[in-house]
Write an enzyme that holds these catalytic residues in place. Structure first.
Site, PDB file in Angstrom:
ATOM      1  N   ARG A  70       0.839  -1.194   0.000  1.00 48.13           N
ATOM      2  CA  ARG A  70       0.000   0.000   0.000  1.00 48.13           C
ATOM      3  C   ARG A  70       0.873   1.243   0.000  1.00 48.13           C
ATOM      4  NH1 ARG A  70       0.959   2.262   4.682  1.00 48.13           N
ATOM      5  NH2 ARG A  70       1.367   0.971   6.532  1.00 48.13           N
ATOM      6  N   ILE A  74       4.674   3.666   7.961  1.00 50.02           N
ATOM      7  CA  ILE A  74       4.325   2.616   8.909  1.00 50.02           C
ATOM      8  C   ILE A  74       3.098   3.002   9.737  1.00 50.02           C
ATOM      9  CG2 ILE A  74       5.793   3.486  10.791  1.00 50.02           C
ATOM     10  CD1 ILE A  74       6.562   0.492  11.312  1.00 50.02           C
ATOM     11  N   LEU A 156      -8.904   2.315   4.550  1.00 49.24           N
ATOM     12  CA  LEU A 156      -8.755   3.132   5.751  1.00 49.24           C
ATOM     13  C   LEU A 156      -8.771   2.273   7.004  1.00 49.24           C
ATOM     14  CD1 LEU A 156     -11.669   3.435   7.448  1.00 49.24           C
ATOM     15  CD2 LEU A 156     -12.229   4.914   5.529  1.00 49.24           C
ATOM     16  N   CYS A 173       2.640   6.876  10.455  1.00 55.64           N
ATOM     17  CA  CYS A 173       2.541   7.396   9.084  1.00 55.64           C
ATOM     18  C   CYS A 173       3.745   8.256   8.721  1.00 55.64           C
ATOM     19  CB  CYS A 173       1.241   8.158   8.876  1.00 55.64           C
ATOM     20  SG  CYS A 173      -0.227   7.186   9.301  1.00 55.64           S
TER      21      CYS A 173
END
Length: 217
Positions: A70, A74, A156, A173
């Site tokens: 994706r 992380i 999500l 992130c």
């Protein structure tokens, strides 16, 4: 115009199992395959995005780290976090005259979370430079997508009622010092449950993208 979508409730399932099933679904789908949404929770796992930098894992533990395909950096998954994977044929939607591109898909995902949280009296917002949804500067929902053959998968992860402490082992992130929050921080524990939140998420998302025929499994 194809306005059908299938919703699958998968319960708690291993991350790699579901990830590979998404890849298989996407690789094998045809021009007539119905779009799907997979609702799932994962046992504790860190997932690293395709461009993820190893230095964002600050502390090793017994929680596995999986290199994913994706987008993004992380993040952490665990029971009590509602994940919504969206397996959508974007090129087919565009061919049918529905104005949908990757940015608009991200916006629809973010807006479905904003709308869901508003139902609980929580004011949240996306950030243009940092995909996801935030409440008072803290991140409550992470996003990560992959597009293959014009089709999306991944999606999500909304923090509902989980142990947030493993987020302290990473730069969530890719953002050092980013604080995380969850629905249970703002409402009663018995209301902060994935099975109560997921129907709202699905309803807002499918409405935003114009799906009319929603089939639940």
């Amino acid at each position: 115009m194809d306005t059908d979508i299938i919703i699958r409730q998968l319960g708690v399932r291993d991350y790699q199992e579901i990830w590979h099933k998404m890849q298989e679904f996407t690789d094998n789908r045809t021009a007539t395959t119905t779009d799907e949404i997979w609702l799932v929770q994962h046992p504790a796992v860190f997932t690293q995005g395709s461009a993820g930098k190893p230095e964002h894992l600050l502390q090793r533990s017994d929680i596995p780290v999986v290199q994913s395909d994706r987008g993004g950096q992380i993040t952490y998954h665990a029971p009590g976090q509602q994940i919504m994977y969206v397996l959508i044929d974007i090129k087919r939607q565009k061919a049918a005259g529905r104005d949908l591109n990757i940015r608009q898909l991200v916006t629809a995902l973010e807006q479905s979370v904003v709308n869901t949280l508003a139902d609980y009296g929580i004011k949240s917002y996306p950030k243009a430079d940092a995909p996801g949804v935030y409440v008072d500067g803290k991140k409550i929902c992470s996003l990560g997508l992959r597009i293959r053959r014009g089709c999306s998968f991944h999606g999500l992860a909304l923090n509902v009622n989980m142990d947030l402490s493993p987020f302290l082992m990473i730069n969530p992130c890719g953002y050092a010092g980013l604080e995380m929050c969850q629905l249970a921080d703002f409402i009663a524990q018995d209301e902060a449950q994935c099975e109560k939140v997921s129907p709202k998420l699905v309803a807002y998302f499918t409405r935003l993208l114009g799906y009319n025929n929603v089939t639940n499994f």
